[in-house]
Motif scaffolding. Structure first.
Motif, mmCIF file in Angstrom:
data_model
loop_
_atom_site.group_PDB
_atom_site.id
_atom_site.type_symbol
_atom_site.label_atom_id
_atom_site.label_comp_id
_atom_site.label_asym_id
_atom_site.label_seq_id
_atom_site.Cartn_x
_atom_site.Cartn_y
_atom_site.Cartn_z
ATOM 1 N N THR A 20 12.450 -5.833 -3.391
ATOM 2 C CA THR A 20 12.021 -4.940 -4.341
ATOM 3 C C THR A 20 10.678 -6.133 -4.530
ATOM 4 N N ALA A 21 10.644 -7.227 -5.167
ATOM 5 C CA ALA A 21 9.919 -8.386 -5.240
ATOM 6 C C ALA A 21 9.397 -8.355 -4.529
ATOM 7 N N LEU A 22 9.438 -8.338 -3.159
ATOM 8 C CA LEU A 22 8.854 -8.789 -2.085
ATOM 9 C C LEU A 22 7.509 -7.744 -1.464
ATOM 10 N N ALA A 23 8.244 -6.303 -1.905
ATOM 11 C CA ALA A 23 7.973 -5.413 -1.833
ATOM 12 C C ALA A 23 6.595 -4.492 -2.663
ATOM 13 N N LYS A 24 6.976 -5.109 -3.620
ATOM 14 C CA LYS A 24 5.664 -4.886 -5.745
ATOM 15 C C LYS A 24 4.737 -6.447 -5.248
ATOM 16 N N ALA A 25 4.836 -7.198 -3.664
ATOM 17 C CA ALA A 25 4.024 -8.406 -3.614
ATOM 18 C C ALA A 25 3.178 -7.681 -2.381
ATOM 19 N N GLY A 26 3.016 -6.332 -2.076
ATOM 20 C CA GLY A 26 2.269 -5.938 -0.634
ATOM 21 C C GLY A 26 2.921 -5.747 0.263
ATOM 22 N N ASN A 27 4.509 -6.848 0.485
ATOM 23 C CA ASN A 27 4.495 -6.850 2.338
ATOM 24 C C ASN A 27 5.215 -5.035 1.991
ATOM 25 N N LYS A 28 5.519 -5.255 3.344
ATOM 26 C CA LYS A 28 6.371 -3.885 3.931
ATOM 27 C C LYS A 28 7.785 -4.294 4.018
ATOM 28 N N VAL A 29 8.809 -4.073 3.391
ATOM 29 C CA VAL A 29 10.315 -4.497 3.341
ATOM 30 C C VAL A 29 10.602 -3.363 4.007
ATOM 31 N N VAL A 30 12.164 -3.653 4.465
ATOM 32 C CA VAL A 30 13.748 -2.714 4.527
ATOM 33 C C VAL A 30 14.366 -3.809 4.553
ATOM 34 N N LYS A 47 10.176 4.421 -5.697
ATOM 35 C CA LYS A 47 8.494 4.212 -6.861
ATOM 36 C C LYS A 47 7.414 3.269 -5.868
ATOM 37 N N ASN A 48 8.611 2.299 -5.071
ATOM 38 C CA ASN A 48 8.070 1.739 -4.126
ATOM 39 C C ASN A 48 7.176 2.280 -3.114
ATOM 40 N N PRO A 49 6.468 2.734 -1.591
ATOM 41 C CA PRO A 49 6.671 2.814 -0.935
ATOM 42 C C PRO A 49 6.594 1.970 0.069
ATOM 43 N N GLN A 82 8.429 -15.420 -4.905
ATOM 44 C CA GLN A 82 7.493 -15.736 -4.636
ATOM 45 C C GLN A 82 7.425 -17.304 -3.616
ATOM 46 N N ARG A 83 8.511 -18.015 -3.706
ATOM 47 C CA ARG A 83 9.353 -18.689 -3.063
ATOM 48 C C ARG A 83 9.129 -18.424 -0.741
ATOM 49 N N ILE A 84 9.819 -17.416 -1.125
ATOM 50 C CA ILE A 84 10.188 -17.128 0.138
ATOM 51 C C ILE A 84 8.258 -16.742 0.349
ATOM 52 N N LEU A 85 7.740 -16.587 -0.059
ATOM 53 C CA LEU A 85 6.449 -16.148 0.481
ATOM 54 C C LEU A 85 5.754 -18.036 0.670
ATOM 55 N N GLY A 86 6.301 -18.467 0.956
ATOM 56 C CA GLY A 86 5.309 -19.772 1.324
ATOM 57 C C GLY A 86 5.013 -20.484 0.153
ATOM 58 N N GLU A 87 5.340 -19.623 -1.786
ATOM 59 C CA GLU A 87 4.457 -20.500 -2.821
ATOM 60 C C GLU A 87 5.754 -21.223 -3.772
ATOM 61 N N CYS A 115 17.572 -4.902 14.314
ATOM 62 C CA CYS A 115 16.740 -5.353 13.211
ATOM 63 C C CYS A 115 15.171 -6.037 13.635
ATOM 64 N N ASP A 116 15.844 -6.540 15.677
ATOM 65 C CA ASP A 116 14.732 -6.354 16.504
ATOM 66 C C ASP A 116 13.134 -5.015 16.053
ATOM 67 N N THR A 117 13.884 -4.323 16.579
ATOM 68 C CA THR A 117 12.977 -2.825 16.967
ATOM 69 C C THR A 117 12.459 -2.657 15.376
ATOM 70 N N LEU A 118 13.018 -3.412 14.284
ATOM 71 C CA LEU A 118 12.832 -3.319 12.408
ATOM 72 C C LEU A 118 11.035 -3.823 12.087
ATOM 73 N N LYS A 119 12.125 -4.905 12.213
ATOM 74 C CA LYS A 119 11.014 -6.401 12.936
ATOM 75 C C LYS A 119 9.197 -6.402 13.257
ATOM 76 N N GLU A 120 9.261 -5.504 13.933
ATOM 77 C CA GLU A 120 8.027 -5.223 14.663
ATOM 78 C C GLU A 120 7.093 -4.138 13.908
ATOM 79 N N GLU A 121 7.356 -3.580 12.921
ATOM 80 C CA GLU A 121 6.418 -2.678 12.026
ATOM 81 C C GLU A 121 6.637 -3.516 10.292
ATOM 82 N N ASN A 122 7.772 -4.234 10.324
ATOM 83 C CA ASN A 122 7.394 -4.710 8.587
ATOM 84 C C ASN A 122 7.134 -5.875 8.546
#
Lengths: 270, 170
Positions: free
Chosen positions: A26-36, A80-82, A237-242, A107-114
């Motif tokens: 949820t946090a990663l998606a809220k930060a604007g990432n596409k997440v599955v 809430k979060n598309p 945020q740490r996962i995102l490299g901050e 996983c390989d298929t999903l990571k193409e679009e997320n």
């Protein structure tokens, strides 16, 4: 686009893998990432409950594998979060319904679009674990400051080290109780990190808010005031490299604790 | 009195900084966990550890007199590496004569053991002989003569290995 596939695992059950998956996702998606989020705990699915999506599930991962539906059809969008969607586990089947290769393919298929594919791993080190790890290149090992959870985490770290596909793994210390650590009744964060010699990605304090958030089917990261929610947002945020400093959990919050602390400081001066 | 000390302790505890309240269950947990993890990681069971301890005592006591009761064998972790820490209180070093005597005694012991083993093997051969005797008794006799040679060669191997160990120890 090639996203990152991260498996969330622990060895021991009940340490908060699913809660962690739901919140980081949820946090990663809220930060604007596409997440599955993928729930691989076949027969014991729960990730849908924590996200409040249990009534929307039509197809599961087993339906995808047995080609009763397309992968896209099985993805359930968050309320809430598309940006966030869930691939649910089958509740009526067991872990033998899926094999590692099939999960890797998904996983390989999903990571193409997320941007992120988070795999919620079942407890244990058998087939279910092997499946969940198969498509991942990173891992988050969830543990609590208890002996049994740490021992199991150590075992999991050993297994992850042996896997070539896993490029990095990090530790998430859950259900930390600062007051118990202070009175030396619980292992401290440093103790656990030293024992497991594994880099930290997060420290989550024990928070009764987790219970109510689970009850409501709404991850605690959505609660701006909850300490555990803040801790999970920091993990994302740490996962995102901050570089985010770890929360200072030692701060006394109550009135009595403040007085006590003042006396301690006074004594130290004298 | 009891009541007073109770009240005093409660009040004193309240004003004492928490860090001073002594190590409680945490250190117990940490120590237990460290030991159990070392066993998990190295696949060393308590039984093997005990055996290792015993053999180390035997080896070292050829050269120095040890306080066997106080010997400690522990694992310590430094970063990724696991170190074997051996702490032995030495009572006194032995002089050369004593060392030689100890080595001789050791060698004699080994020889005895080898003899015992040879006998055992001979016995087992006799048993297997009984089974095949009817078929080819001549071949069996050659078998019997070959076994002591084999034992000798294995004995040599053993000595070599123990020398290597000495080198690495030094």
């Amino acid at each position: 686009m090639t996203g990152r596939v991260i498996v969330i695992t622990s060895g021991k059950g009940g340490v908060g893998k699913t809660t962690t998956s739901a919140n980081i996702g949820t946090a990663l998606a809220k930060a604007g990432n596409k997440v599955v989020l993928i729930d691989t705990d076949l027969g014991l699915r729960n990730l849908d409950l924590l996200l409040g999506l249990e009534n929307r599930i039509v197809y599961t991962i087993v339906d995808v594998i047995e080609e009763r539906c397309k992968l896209k059809q099985a993805l359930v969008k968050d309320k809430k979060n598309p940006n966030l969607s869930l691939l649910a586990a089958a509740q009526t089947r067991d872990k033998t319904a899926v094999n590692a290769e099939q999960l890797k393919e998904i996983c390989d298929t999903l990571k193409e679009e997320n941007d992120f594919v988070l795999v919620d791993c079942p407890a244990g080190i058998e087939q279910g674990f092997q499946n969940a790890v198969a498509g991942a290149s990173e891992a988050i090992v969830v543990t609590t400051p208890e002996m049994s959870a740490i021992r199991d985490a150590d075992r999991i770290i050993g297994l992850l080290e042996a896997k070539e596909e896993i490029k990095s793994y990090k530790l998430l210390l859950n259900r930390v109780r600062p007051n118990l650590i202070k009175s030396n009744e619980m292992m401290s964060v440093d103790d656990v990190v030293e024992i497991l010699s594994c880099p930290l990605v997060g420290i989550i304090p024990e928070d009764t808010g987790i219970i109510t958030s689970t009850n409501k089917g709404e991850p605690i990261v959505n609660d701006e005031n909850a300490l555990a929610g803040k801790a999970y947002r920091n993990v994302a945020q740490r996962i995102l490299g901050e570089e985010v400093p770890f929360l200072d959990l030692d701060e006394p919050k109550g009135f009595m604790a403040k007085i006590k602390n003042a006396f301690a400081k006074l004594k130290a001066k004298v | 009195m009891g009541l007073f000390s109770d009240i005093y302790n409660t009040v004193a505890k309240f004003f004492r900084p928490q860090e001073e309240q002594g190590d409680a269950s945490k250190s117990v947990a940490t120590n237990r966990l460290k030991l159990v993890l070392m066993q998990d990681r190295t696949n060393l069971t308590p039984k093997i550890l005990e055996q290792m301890r015993g053999e180390l005592i035997d080896l070292l006591s050829r050269y120095v007199e040890l306080d066997k009761e106080l010997l400690e064998l522990n694992f310590e972790q430094e970063g990724d590496q696991v170190a074997l820490m051996l702490s032995i209180p030495v009572i006194r070093a032995k002089d050369e004569e004593e060392i030689e005597a100890a080595l001789k005694a050791e060698a004699e012991k080994l020889e005895e053991k080898i003899e015992e083993l040879e006998e055992e093997i001979d016995n087992s051969d006799v048993i297997s002989d009984d089974n095949i005797e009817e078929n080819n008794s001549e071949e069996n006799s050659t078998n019997l003569t070959s076994t002591p040679d084999e034992m000798n060669s294995s004995k040599n191997n053993e000595q070599e290995i123990s020398f290597e160990e000495c080198h690495t120890e030094q």
